[in-house]
Design a protein around this motif. Structure first.
Motif, short mmCIF file in Angstrom:
data_model
loop_
_atom_site.label_atom_id
_atom_site.label_comp_id
_atom_site.label_asym_id
_atom_site.label_seq_id
_atom_site.Cartn_x
_atom_site.Cartn_y
_atom_site.Cartn_z
N GLY B 204 0.16 -0.57 0.09
CA GLY B 204 -0.37 -0.07 -0.19
C GLY B 204 0.70 1.12 0.19
N VAL B 205 1.80 0.98 -0.15
CA VAL B 205 3.28 2.44 -0.50
C VAL B 205 2.22 3.20 -1.94
CG1 VAL B 205 5.16 3.57 -0.78
CG2 VAL B 205 4.63 1.36 0.90
N PRO B 206 1.94 4.61 -1.62
CA PRO B 206 1.45 5.61 -2.94
C PRO B 206 2.61 5.36 -3.58
CG PRO B 206 1.66 7.05 -0.66
CD PRO B 206 2.43 5.24 -1.02
N VAL B 207 2.85 5.28 -5.26
CA VAL B 207 4.02 4.93 -6.00
C VAL B 207 3.41 6.08 -7.13
CG1 VAL B 207 4.18 1.80 -6.00
CG2 VAL B 207 2.18 2.88 -7.19
N ALA B 208 4.94 6.08 -7.54
CA ALA B 208 4.92 7.14 -8.38
C ALA B 208 5.81 7.12 -9.36
CB ALA B 208 5.66 8.13 -7.73
N GLY B 209 5.63 8.09 -10.90
CA GLY B 209 6.96 7.61 -11.67
C GLY B 209 6.08 8.25 -13.34
N THR B 210 6.90 8.41 -13.76
CA THR B 210 7.21 8.99 -15.68
C THR B 210 7.86 8.13 -16.27
OG1 THR B 210 8.89 10.69 -15.01
CG2 THR B 210 6.36 11.42 -13.94
N LEU B 211 9.07 8.76 -17.18
CA LEU B 211 9.47 8.63 -17.91
C LEU B 211 11.27 8.15 -17.99
CD1 LEU B 211 9.31 10.46 -21.09
CD2 LEU B 211 9.14 11.20 -18.65
N ALA B 276 2.00 12.46 -23.52
CA ALA B 276 0.50 12.95 -23.72
C ALA B 276 -0.22 12.31 -23.81
CB ALA B 276 1.39 14.30 -24.29
N LEU B 277 0.15 11.85 -24.80
CA LEU B 277 -1.40 10.27 -25.43
C LEU B 277 -1.70 9.89 -24.41
CD1 LEU B 277 -0.67 10.80 -29.52
CD2 LEU B 277 -2.32 12.13 -28.38
N ALA B 278 -0.61 9.49 -24.20
CA ALA B 278 -1.11 8.44 -23.29
C ALA B 278 -1.66 8.80 -21.10
CB ALA B 278 -0.45 7.32 -22.77
N PHE B 279 -1.12 10.34 -21.25
CA PHE B 279 -1.21 10.88 -20.12
C PHE B 279 -1.69 12.23 -20.22
CE2 PHE B 279 1.67 7.13 -19.66
CZ PHE B 279 0.81 6.60 -18.01
N PRO B 280 -2.60 12.94 -20.53
CA PRO B 280 -3.01 13.84 -21.11
C PRO B 280 -3.62 14.68 -19.47
CG PRO B 280 -4.60 12.67 -21.21
CD PRO B 280 -4.06 11.94 -21.37
N ARG B 281 -3.67 14.49 -18.53
CA ARG B 281 -3.62 14.81 -17.67
C ARG B 281 -2.57 14.76 -16.14
NH1 ARG B 281 -9.22 15.76 -17.46
NH2 ARG B 281 -9.62 14.20 -19.43
N ALA B 282 -1.60 14.05 -16.99
CA ALA B 282 -0.37 13.56 -15.94
C ALA B 282 1.22 13.73 -16.73
CB ALA B 282 -0.62 12.53 -15.53
N PHE B 283 0.93 14.70 -17.74
CA PHE B 283 2.05 15.11 -18.63
C PHE B 283 3.12 15.38 -17.95
CE2 PHE B 283 4.66 17.90 -21.95
CZ PHE B 283 5.12 16.44 -22.33
N GLN B 284 4.56 15.14 -17.67
CA GLN B 284 5.42 15.13 -17.44
C GLN B 284 6.71 15.07 -18.45
OE1 GLN B 284 6.69 14.28 -13.53
NE2 GLN B 284 4.93 13.56 -13.08
N GLY B 285 7.65 15.88 -18.52
CA GLY B 285 8.75 15.64 -19.62
C GLY B 285 10.23 15.05 -19.26
N LEU B 286 11.03 14.62 -19.61
CA LEU B 286 12.48 14.41 -19.23
C LEU B 286 13.38 15.11 -19.81
CD1 LEU B 286 14.39 12.76 -17.01
CD2 LEU B 286 13.96 11.10 -18.65
N LEU B 287 14.05 16.32 -19.59
CA LEU B 287 14.49 17.72 -20.51
C LEU B 287 15.58 16.59 -20.22
CD1 LEU B 287 13.26 20.76 -18.27
CD2 LEU B 287 12.26 19.27 -19.60
N ASP B 288 16.60 16.04 -19.97
CA ASP B 288 18.21 15.95 -20.13
C ASP B 288 18.71 15.04 -20.69
OD1 ASP B 288 17.78 14.31 -18.57
OD2 ASP B 288 19.56 14.67 -16.82
N THR B 289 18.20 14.65 -22.10
CA THR B 289 18.11 13.61 -23.04
C THR B 289 19.33 13.73 -23.75
OG1 THR B 289 15.74 12.46 -22.66
CG2 THR B 289 17.76 11.24 -24.50
#
Lengths: 525, 525
Positions: B204-211, B276-289
């Protein structure tokens, strides 16, 4: 029931043992119509651990087990649905339900082989969505296994081939599976045995162990065993009351050592007698519960000599505090003198086992020329790898849809090498590895004796060398362990030394270097 | 099937996850007729980890689960028989087969409460043989859980209450269960969430993550998504081709930032659009690729502004390299300027998430006054506890057959405190803990307001204080987490500080001190 029948399966990682971003990216790939694009990832590390110039590759068999069993159960998919957007297309979850690793190919360095920075430990290819999901569990299974195997190999190099090394760090590990992993891979890295019974049962690691201080302190000396009699080792003749026999020997031992017969603790002696009754052929004494010289040692000698009269030979003593080397030297002198005094030559060679927060530095001292220590128990410093508790393994995309991929970040340390690659270990004329070469998978396999132009990372111009290929099937744990020692023995001394070693080179082929140059310049490959 | 139905059971430790010497001692006790003697052990640590003056108690729920399921299966007993002497009495193995923990009692500090040196985290009483067997698994379950909870609590103290802390160290953990333990107990210690999906599912630990960077590098920009259209957030009106819309915004963003429209990487932008198409309400960008300033940031703004036109709000950006604090300040400035320029006020408060080998020192910098960082991802340094990768927990016999026991070794650090004990936390008038007091279990419970004479360890004379009792039932993980923060908030600043803190006192009652004195003097208690 399957889990009960196959105890290994219980310990295996599970598909949801992954970072959430693997699942969010999976949805991103799926939404972009790219779930089944052919992709290849490489798992490698960027720097050798502990300031050395080598690492050992390990954890492959856990990866194979994980990949074979990889399957998302209904409860797993339902949990993912609960943490992904509520309007996610149900067809995505149907895709997840049908996933397995039947289309995934893994190439790997054999368990126990030498590994160097940038050279892939695993090359994982298959459908983009599933090989992305595998990132975290594969890193979790490989990184710590390789780290602890490398740590154990360093300790073995310090100890030399003669000393017996016992891993006893289960209580210090990161939970149950951390302990199982530590025991398995410290054996692979060169330890002789482990205290971890489960590692013996599940992985075939030799197990060892004797008694703790609590056993000794649990006896006051007033206990009456239900059966105090011990039959002679040869099985002939009447049994003897071992406690009474030890009491008789105690007087002789105390006289020999110049101690009062009241000085040795009666509870400690009772504990030794109890242990000897249970293990007459494997009696060991733990000497430092009360006082090594005034209690532990005379009590041990009294029980050992009583056993000796019945034809049994005590096998060892253990020390867990104080100056271990110094005490071992003095105990050996006492053993030699007592062996002569009481005419029991085997007493001279009773094993001296030591433990107590032994690290690389302490081990070097215990393993020095002339040390009387025979067995060294190491816990915390092999299991937790305190010098560097993580390998820093990474898992990077190198190709997708047949096209090479490269991370071109402004941090040069974090740049990746593009393309599906092959690695070759180039050996010198004496058989020791000179350097590893990475080339593109489609390049022809180099031939022994053929001159090759190769690029050290960041070099301005290439150099030339002669290659030899290394390619072996998945071996057993014992074979991997042998391979680990063999690999290390072939590494040249300047790469093998543990502090300030000469760095082992990993170089690029001309074509791989050209691909790097073109991608850095922003050209399509 | 049981294991499948109860996924927790799969992760539980097993009886053979123990050191072999527990089994050899079990045989010793049994042979001496003492298997069922009443015994009590205490599990505690001798020094607070990381140079601080506190620890958090954790791992109790794993212990309870382990004890409830404790049972040696036939295969376990057979394995033990294979490593014990071949002539061992079969009745011993029958005894093992019948063992469970129904006669074992465990008293414990509540999960998440403050723990101090010498104060038992667990007090385990029951038949000598079985409570001896429990030593290693209980240490394994408690030590690392408490260590990582304490480590997380330190990081929370450094970060302050506002910053969000994400644990993301699964790939650096000691194998699968190490990762699950780390995620669970870093949440208990004060983190907000974990990347570990299994910790979410099982604990039951809250989980988080993006890309990750691999998602970004997997796109070249030439991919054609099967459905490029995105419906407006309100659900009304026609869908829009998000990639085309982002391309239009890119020109405005580049003009605003003074960049050429060709500079931002088209593959990175395609990856952001796919996400963004998959997560329009939770869009995040990873900036340093590729490059934060010339590619990641303009691509993020283009996609975020395109989403904004459809009524969606981007939630965050992530940085994984370079000077994180400095970049966060500059990115916030760009967000503010763009929010004004394009009249999208929400853009000002997009979350800035940072990661990249963040340790205590780096965290202090990121959490300083005026920092624009909102979320901090920490992996290696929370999970592996590199400052001190083991707690050094011990499990010591304190009583057997109702008689107190004490290890009187010549190393004073390794001496134990005898007897079955009770611990009380003595609070000052401001409610903060003053000191802990250990007394014998049979002593009367101290009363608040009553003056007590107590002995600091090694003191020549007693001092006086006023007590208050702490005793709570086993709470849920979330309650334990709240208790951890509450407990820490009550600790006085001089004990809470992380470097060179004032040491928190653990003192002895007069009677316990008298018992220590009598046992040291060799008197029977």
């Amino acid at each position: 029931m399957a889990a009960e029948q196959d105890p290994e399966a219980r310990a295996a990682a599970r598909p949801l043992l992954t970072d959430l971003y693997q699942a969010t990216m999976a949805l991103g790939y799926w939404r972009a119509g790219r779930a089944r694009d052919a992709a290849e990832f490489e798992l490698f590390f960027r720097r050798c651990p502990f300031g050395g110039a080598f690492a050992l590759a390990a954890g492959l068999r856990d990866c194979v087990r994980f990949l074979r069993a990889f399957r998302l159960r209904d409860a797993d998919v339902q949990f993912l649905a609960s943490v992904l957007p509520p309007d996610t297309d149900p067809a995505f979850f149907e895709h997840l339900r049908a996933l397995d690793c039947s289309e995934v190919t893994v190439r790997a360095l054999p368990e126990g082989s030498l590994a160097f920075p940038g050279v892939p430990l695993l090359q994982v290819s298959g459908p983009l969505l599933v090989v992305q999901l595998l990132e975290t569990p594969l890193l979790c299974l490989v990184s710590y296994a390789s780290l602890v195997a490398t740590n154990a190999a360093r300790l073995r190099l310090i100890a030399g081939p003669e000393k017996r090394l016992l891993e006893m760090g289960l209580r210090r590990a990161q939970g149950p599976d951390g302990g199982l992993t530590a025991s398995t891979y410290s054996y692979l890295g060169g330890f002789d045995s482990s205290s971890n019974v489960l590692a013996g049962q599940l992985r075939g690691v030799p197990v060892a162990g004797t008694l703790a201080h609590s056993f000794v302190t649990s006896f006051s000396g007033s206990e009456v065993p239900p059966d105090p009699m011990l039959a002679p080792a040869a099985g002939e003749g009447p049994g003897v009351d071992l406690a009474a026999k030890a009491q008789v020997w105690l007087e002789q031992v105390c006289a020999h050592l110049g101690l009062g017969v009241q000085e040795p603790h009666p509870g400690e002696r009772a504990a030794f007698v109890a242990y000897a009754l249970a293990f007459p052929r494997a009696f060991q004494g733990l000497l430092d519960t009360y006082s090594v010289w005034r209690s532990g040692l005379p009590n041990f000698l009294a029980v050992a000599l009583a056993l000796g009269e019945l034809g049994y030979r005590a096998v060892g003593v253990r020390l867990d505090s104080g100056d271990l080397l110094q005490q071992a030297q003095e105990i050996r002198k006492v053993f030699r003198a007592a062996a002569a005094q009481f005419q029991v030559p085997w007493l001279e060679s009773v094993l001296i086992v030591v433990s107590n927060n032994i690290d690389e530095e302490a081990l070097a001292r215990l393993a020095q020329e002339g040390s009387e220590v025979n067995v060294i128990g190491i816990g915390t410093s092999v299991v937790t790898c305190p010098q560097q508790p993580s390998l820093g393994g990474v898992y990077k995309l190198v190709a997708v849809g047949g096209q090479p991929r490269m991370k071109l970040t402004e941090d040069p340390e974090k740049q990746t090498l593009p393309g599906s690659k092959a690695a070759f270990r180039l050996l010198g004329s004496d058989g020791s590895p000179l350097m590893d070469m990475l080339q593109l998978a489609e390049e022809p396999v180099p031939q022994a004796g053929q001159e090759l132009r190769v690029w050290p990372p960041g070099a301005q111009e290439p150099c030339t060398v002669r290659p030899a290929q290394l390619c072996e099937p998945l071996p057993s744990l014992a074979e991997s362990r042998a391979l680990a020692q063999l690999s290390l023995s072939r590494l040249s001394p300047e790469h093998r030394r543990l502090r300030s070693p000469a760095q082992y080179q990993v170089v690029l082929s001309e074509r791989l270097q050209a691909l790097v140059n073109s991608l850095c310049a922003g050209q399509s490959p």
